[in-house]
Design a protein around this motif. Structure first.
Motif, PDB file in Angstrom:
ATOM      1  N   ASN A  91      -4.282  -0.202  -2.166  1.00  0.00           N
ATOM      2  CA  ASN A  91      -4.863   1.179  -2.752  1.00  0.00           C
ATOM      3  C   ASN A  91      -5.854   0.692  -3.981  1.00  0.00           C
ATOM      4  O   ASN A  91      -6.826   1.307  -4.076  1.00  0.00           O
ATOM      5  CB  ASN A  91      -3.840   1.905  -3.031  1.00  0.00           C
ATOM      6  N   ASP A  92      -5.355  -0.227  -4.987  1.00  0.00           N
ATOM      7  CA  ASP A  92      -6.024  -0.383  -6.176  1.00  0.00           C
ATOM      8  C   ASP A  92      -7.218  -1.092  -5.685  1.00  0.00           C
ATOM      9  O   ASP A  92      -8.292  -0.838  -6.300  1.00  0.00           O
ATOM     10  CB  ASP A  92      -5.175  -1.363  -7.017  1.00  0.00           C
ATOM     11  N   ASP A 109      -8.669   3.327  -2.485  1.00  0.00           N
ATOM     12  CA  ASP A 109      -8.446   4.310  -1.428  1.00  0.00           C
ATOM     13  C   ASP A 109      -7.048   4.733  -1.537  1.00  0.00           C
ATOM     14  O   ASP A 109      -6.136   3.970  -1.456  1.00  0.00           O
ATOM     15  CB  ASP A 109      -8.890   3.725  -0.011  1.00  0.00           C
ATOM     16  N   ASP A 110      -6.826   5.925  -1.462  1.00  0.00           N
ATOM     17  CA  ASP A 110      -5.320   6.467  -1.218  1.00  0.00           C
ATOM     18  C   ASP A 110      -4.891   6.477   0.271  1.00  0.00           C
ATOM     19  O   ASP A 110      -3.554   6.779   0.333  1.00  0.00           O
ATOM     20  CB  ASP A 110      -5.353   7.957  -1.734  1.00  0.00           C
ATOM     21  N   MET A 111      -5.617   6.183   1.130  1.00  0.00           N
ATOM     22  CA  MET A 111      -5.094   6.047   2.605  1.00  0.00           C
ATOM     23  C   MET A 111      -5.548   4.928   2.872  1.00  0.00           C
ATOM     24  O   MET A 111      -6.550   4.870   4.070  1.00  0.00           O
ATOM     25  CB  MET A 111      -5.841   7.430   3.121  1.00  0.00           C
ATOM     26  N   VAL A 112      -4.877   3.766   2.586  1.00  0.00           N
ATOM     27  CA  VAL A 112      -5.347   2.392   3.303  1.00  0.00           C
ATOM     28  C   VAL A 112      -4.481   2.338   4.498  1.00  0.00           C
ATOM     29  O   VAL A 112      -3.607   1.954   4.355  1.00  0.00           O
ATOM     30  CB  VAL A 112      -4.974   1.524   2.290  1.00  0.00           C
ATOM     31  N   HIS A 133       0.810  -1.227   0.078  1.00  0.00           N
ATOM     32  CA  HIS A 133      -0.073  -0.009  -0.016  1.00  0.00           C
ATOM     33  C   HIS A 133       0.760   1.397  -0.219  1.00  0.00           C
ATOM     34  O   HIS A 133       2.149   1.132   0.084  1.00  0.00           O
ATOM     35  CB  HIS A 133      -0.986   0.171   1.045  1.00  0.00           C
ATOM     36  N   GLN A 134       0.344   2.405  -0.036  1.00  0.00           N
ATOM     37  CA  GLN A 134       0.882   3.684  -0.305  1.00  0.00           C
ATOM     38  C   GLN A 134      -0.006   4.748   0.469  1.00  0.00           C
ATOM     39  O   GLN A 134      -1.262   4.690  -0.047  1.00  0.00           O
ATOM     40  CB  GLN A 134       1.420   4.074  -1.455  1.00  0.00           C
ATOM     41  N   LEU A 135       0.381   5.554   1.511  1.00  0.00           N
ATOM     42  CA  LEU A 135      -0.412   6.490   1.841  1.00  0.00           C
ATOM     43  C   LEU A 135      -0.007   7.869   1.152  1.00  0.00           C
ATOM     44  O   LEU A 135       0.803   8.522   1.660  1.00  0.00           O
ATOM     45  CB  LEU A 135       0.057   6.601   3.496  1.00  0.00           C
ATOM     46  N   LYS A 136      -0.756   8.105   0.205  1.00  0.00           N
ATOM     47  CA  LYS A 136      -0.515   9.143  -0.767  1.00  0.00           C
ATOM     48  C   LYS A 136      -0.719  10.492  -0.187  1.00  0.00           C
ATOM     49  O   LYS A 136      -0.285  11.624  -0.742  1.00  0.00           O
ATOM     50  CB  LYS A 136      -1.158   8.871  -2.091  1.00  0.00           C
ATOM     51  N   HIS A 172      -1.988  -4.898  -4.386  1.00  0.00           N
ATOM     52  CA  HIS A 172      -1.743  -3.386  -4.125  1.00  0.00           C
ATOM     53  C   HIS A 172      -3.199  -2.992  -3.349  1.00  0.00           C
ATOM     54  O   HIS A 172      -3.985  -2.575  -4.378  1.00  0.00           O
ATOM     55  CB  HIS A 172      -1.451  -2.662  -4.936  1.00  0.00           C
TER      56      HIS A 172
END
Length: 118
Positions: free
Chosen positions: A73-74, A78-81, A14-17, A71
């Motif tokens: 987020n995909d 959600d950009d903040m998983v 994941h990525q906390l965008k 992944h």
């Protein structure tokens, strides 16, 4: 109140965008997640269970089929998983199937836990 728990595990990225670019969690990274589902009931069923652990198999299949080595987020859009949001996601998923769902905890590392309990 009777309570049971069952643990599940999966690996995912994941990525906390929304975090600043210099924050380590803003970069793409992964975890070996642990999910603990808690079910609670004031009464036991005819077999002496809150719920038969075997009945929680659909959660394992969901995790294996939809989340493991993906992944997040995909998958979740959600950009903040965060662990907190994953705990709520799993709680809602479980509560839709098992009304005894009381709480869900999610760990990203052996020393960190997030919990959702309505």
């Amino acid at each position: 109140m009777y309570r049971i728990t069952k643990e599940f595990a999966f690996s995912a990225s994941h990525q906390l965008k929304d975090l600043p670019s210099d924050h380590q969690c803003a970069r793409l990274h992964g975890h070996n997640y642990v999910v603990v589902v808690e079910l609670a009931s004031a009464e036991l069923n005819a077999h002496g269970f809150v719920r038969d652990y075997h009945e929680l198999g659909p959660l394992k299949r969901y995790i294996d089929d939809e989340l493991d080595h993906r992944h997040l987020n995909d998958v979740l859009g959600d950009d903040m998983v965060t662990a907190e949001r994953l705990a709520k996601h799993f709680h809602d998923w479980c509560a839709d199937r098992w009304p005894e769902t009381a709480a869900v905890k999610v760990s990203e590392t052996p020393k960190t836990w997030a919990e959702y309990r309505p």
